[in-house]
Design a protein around this motif. Structure first.
Motif, mmCIF file in Angstrom:
data_model
loop_
_atom_site.group_PDB
_atom_site.id
_atom_site.type_symbol
_atom_site.label_atom_id
_atom_site.label_comp_id
_atom_site.label_asym_id
_atom_site.label_seq_id
_atom_site.Cartn_x
_atom_site.Cartn_y
_atom_site.Cartn_z
ATOM 1 N N ASN A 1 -1.297 1.991 -13.189
ATOM 2 C CA ASN A 1 -2.439 2.906 -13.228
ATOM 3 C C ASN A 1 -2.091 4.095 -12.339
ATOM 4 O O ASN A 1 -2.263 4.043 -11.123
ATOM 5 N N ARG A 2 -1.581 5.139 -12.945
ATOM 6 C CA ARG A 2 -1.098 6.285 -12.165
ATOM 7 C C ARG A 2 -2.217 6.948 -11.379
ATOM 8 O O ARG A 2 -1.984 7.495 -10.298
ATOM 9 N N ASP A 3 -3.428 6.927 -11.893
ATOM 10 C CA ASP A 3 -4.555 7.521 -11.168
ATOM 11 C C ASP A 3 -4.804 6.801 -9.845
ATOM 12 O O ASP A 3 -5.315 7.398 -8.896
ATOM 13 N N ARG A 4 -4.443 5.530 -9.786
ATOM 14 C CA ARG A 4 -4.617 4.743 -8.568
ATOM 15 C C ARG A 4 -3.307 4.621 -7.787
ATOM 16 O O ARG A 4 -3.240 3.891 -6.787
ATOM 17 N N GLY A 5 -2.283 5.298 -8.244
ATOM 18 C CA GLY A 5 -0.998 5.247 -7.550
ATOM 19 C C GLY A 5 -0.218 3.976 -7.777
ATOM 20 O O GLY A 5 0.681 3.645 -6.998
ATOM 21 N N ILE A 6 -0.549 3.256 -8.843
ATOM 22 C CA ILE A 6 0.139 2.000 -9.148
ATOM 23 C C ILE A 6 1.093 2.258 -10.308
ATOM 24 O O ILE A 6 0.683 2.333 -11.473
ATOM 25 N N CYS A 7 2.361 2.427 -9.979
ATOM 26 C CA CYS A 7 3.329 2.749 -11.032
ATOM 27 C C CYS A 7 4.754 2.327 -10.669
ATOM 28 O O CYS A 7 5.702 2.687 -11.358
ATOM 29 N N ALA A 8 4.914 1.586 -9.578
ATOM 30 C CA ALA A 8 6.253 1.180 -9.146
ATOM 31 C C ALA A 8 6.820 0.098 -10.063
ATOM 32 O O ALA A 8 6.088 -0.739 -10.602
ATOM 33 N N SER A 9 8.121 0.114 -10.221
ATOM 34 C CA SER A 9 8.796 -0.884 -11.037
ATOM 35 C C SER A 9 8.861 -2.224 -10.310
ATOM 36 O O SER A 9 8.715 -2.296 -9.080
ATOM 37 N N VAL A 10 9.102 -3.266 -11.065
ATOM 38 C CA VAL A 10 9.289 -4.588 -10.471
ATOM 39 C C VAL A 10 10.525 -4.579 -9.581
ATOM 40 O O VAL A 10 11.404 -3.733 -9.704
ATOM 41 N N HIS A 11 10.558 -5.518 -8.659
ATOM 42 C CA HIS A 11 11.679 -5.697 -7.720
ATOM 43 C C HIS A 11 11.799 -4.528 -6.746
ATOM 44 O O HIS A 11 12.893 -4.242 -6.240
ATOM 45 N N THR A 12 10.696 -3.843 -6.486
ATOM 46 C CA THR A 12 10.671 -2.783 -5.482
ATOM 47 C C THR A 12 9.544 -3.065 -4.486
ATOM 48 O O THR A 12 8.558 -3.731 -4.830
ATOM 49 N N PRO A 13 9.653 -2.564 -3.255
ATOM 50 C CA PRO A 13 8.663 -2.883 -2.208
ATOM 51 C C PRO A 13 7.263 -2.341 -2.477
ATOM 52 O O PRO A 13 6.306 -2.786 -1.849
ATOM 53 N N LYS A 14 7.129 -1.402 -3.421
ATOM 54 C CA LYS A 14 5.828 -0.796 -3.709
ATOM 55 C C LYS A 14 5.200 -1.329 -4.989
ATOM 56 O O LYS A 14 4.148 -0.837 -5.422
ATOM 57 N N PHE A 15 5.789 -2.341 -5.584
ATOM 58 C CA PHE A 15 5.220 -2.873 -6.825
ATOM 59 C C PHE A 15 3.818 -3.429 -6.568
ATOM 60 O O PHE A 15 3.567 -4.098 -5.563
ATOM 61 N N ASP A 16 2.919 -3.156 -7.485
ATOM 62 C CA ASP A 16 1.552 -3.660 -7.391
ATOM 63 C C ASP A 16 0.997 -3.819 -8.800
ATOM 64 O O ASP A 16 1.602 -3.366 -9.782
ATOM 65 N N ILE A 17 -0.163 -4.451 -8.901
ATOM 66 C CA ILE A 17 -0.801 -4.709 -10.195
ATOM 67 C C ILE A 17 -2.197 -4.105 -10.207
ATOM 68 O O ILE A 17 -3.006 -4.372 -9.309
#
Length: 392
Positions: free
Chosen positions: A353-369
């Motif tokens: 959800n890019r509007d919420r800043g959730i766009c990191a790929s898996v296996h990265t420290p910023k991954f979220d759902i």
């Protein structure tokens, strides 16, 4: 069941799935160490009233929801393990375990499967036959947990099997899958070059293992471009190289490098292994060294059944999802063992959800759902099940 009813049903379990996911995200466990995660799943299954059995030798759980009407035996898989990554998200549910986080969405997968267990148990009129729910350990570390579940007979008798995998760079509401191969054979190699050390001022007295190793690394990159059919996709990647310590005047007698080989076909897999031996033998002959090769076959390719996946795409689209037919990628997944045993479909489901800043790929420290993705995934699984048994 009509789509509006299916959406309403999925929405009823939204808050519970979010609570499951928050708990699991805060308490991640590494592959083959999912003791507390497994205990949490068992506790929830007992609360819901779903019978289950335990796998031998690991923390896997297989739960079964049985309906009052005859029908198919359908399976759904969720993996439970986390990764050795330090989380960088500033969220209230951040991992409480230093250096370990759910950076691949397995907390969400488990939460959604618990949601499916509760939805089908409380609405058994929807269940025609049985639904087998696989809470699988150790997807992230070979030999993985799926093979053990299949080898122990837990997939026997299934008519179809499904798995969804969250994908952070894909927006919630979008699903990516294909008919046929979607992920690759994932093998690993360890190469040790043995030479003869010498003073750096006397290179003629050495059989330089470092130099031979460096030449081998370069030469291995030619395998895909010069020995493989250009229509076959493959990767040979060397990722770690070590030789000697912090010295400036010693030629090394040993070099070790590690890498991965990714292929889709059995023929390409066998050909590359053979060519690696050929390359290493030739390089070592030139430099007066010898080699050892450890070629470890990892997870097989993930290959969706064409008929099942075509029907799955129709069900997903009917449920309101935007479905993209994706190209295969060279990642690896042990759900392959289920698909080698039973026709089924693996699909990526968006949790971004890019509007919420959730766009990191898996296996990265910023991954979220994105929390909306949990409800979205449950709707998808309900639609897949309804389509499989003819009620949606």
């Amino acid at each position: 069941m009509e789509l509006d009813e299916l959406k309403k049903l999925a929405g009823q379990y939204r808050d519970k799935m979010i609570a499951h996911r928050v708990h699991l995200h805060m308490h991640p466990e590494l592959p083959f160490c999912e003791k507390n995660t497994s205990a949490y799943v068992k506790k929830e299954l007992e609360r819901i009233g779903v019978p289950y059995v335990l796998c031998e030798g690991n923390y896997g759980i297989v739960a079964t929801v049985t309906g009052g009407k005859p029908g198919k035996n359908i399976g759904f898989r969720a993996d439970m393990d986390a990764l050795e990554i330090q989380e960088a998200n500033d969220v209230p549910y951040c991992s409480q375990v230093p250096g370990v986080m759910h950076a691949c969405g397995h907390d969400g997968h488990t939460a959604v499967l618990l949601g499916l267990a509760e939805a089908l148990t409380e609405h058994k009129e929807l269940v025609h036959g049985t639904v087998r729910l696989f809470f699988q350990p150790a997807e992230e570390l070979a030999p993985g947990g799926a093979k053990s579940m299949v080898d122990q007979g837990f997939a026997d008798g299934l008519d179809e099997v499904y798995a969804l995998h969250f994908q952070g760079e894909t927006e919630t509401g979008t699903i990516r899958t294909t008919t046929g191969a979607i992920m690759a054979n994932a093998d690993s190699i360890t190469v040790t070059i043995h030479g003869r050390g010498a003073h750096a001022a006397d290179p003629n007295l050495a059989a330089d293992a470092l130099l031979a190793g460096a030449a081998a690394v370069c030469a291995l990159q030619n395998i895909v471009s010069r020995f493989l059919n250009p229509l076959d996709s493959a990767v040979v990647s060397i990722c770690t190289f070590h030789s000697g310590e912090k010295v400036y005047n010693v030629l090394q007698d040993k070099a070790v490098f590690l890498g991965t080989v990714r292929t889709f076909s059995a023929e390409a897999r066998a050909s590359i292994e053979e060519k690696i031996h050929t390359v290493l033998k030739g390089v070592c002959e030139i430099y007066g060294t010898t080699y050892e090769l450890e070629y470890e076959k990892g997870y097989p390719a993930v290959i969706n059944d064409r008929q099942v996946s075509e029907q799955a795409v129709k069900a997903m689209e009917k449920a309101g999802f935007h479905v993209e037919i994706c190209r295969p990628d060279l990642g690896g997944e042990d759900f392959a063992y289920f698909l080698n045993h039973t026709p089924g479909c693996f699909a990526y489901i968006g949790c971004g959800n890019r509007d919420r800043g959730i766009c990191a790929s898996v296996h990265t420290p910023k991954f979220d759902i994105d929390e909306d993705a949990l409800e979205s995934a449950l709707l998808c699984e309900l639609a897949l099940y309804g389509n499989a048994v003819g009620t949606f």
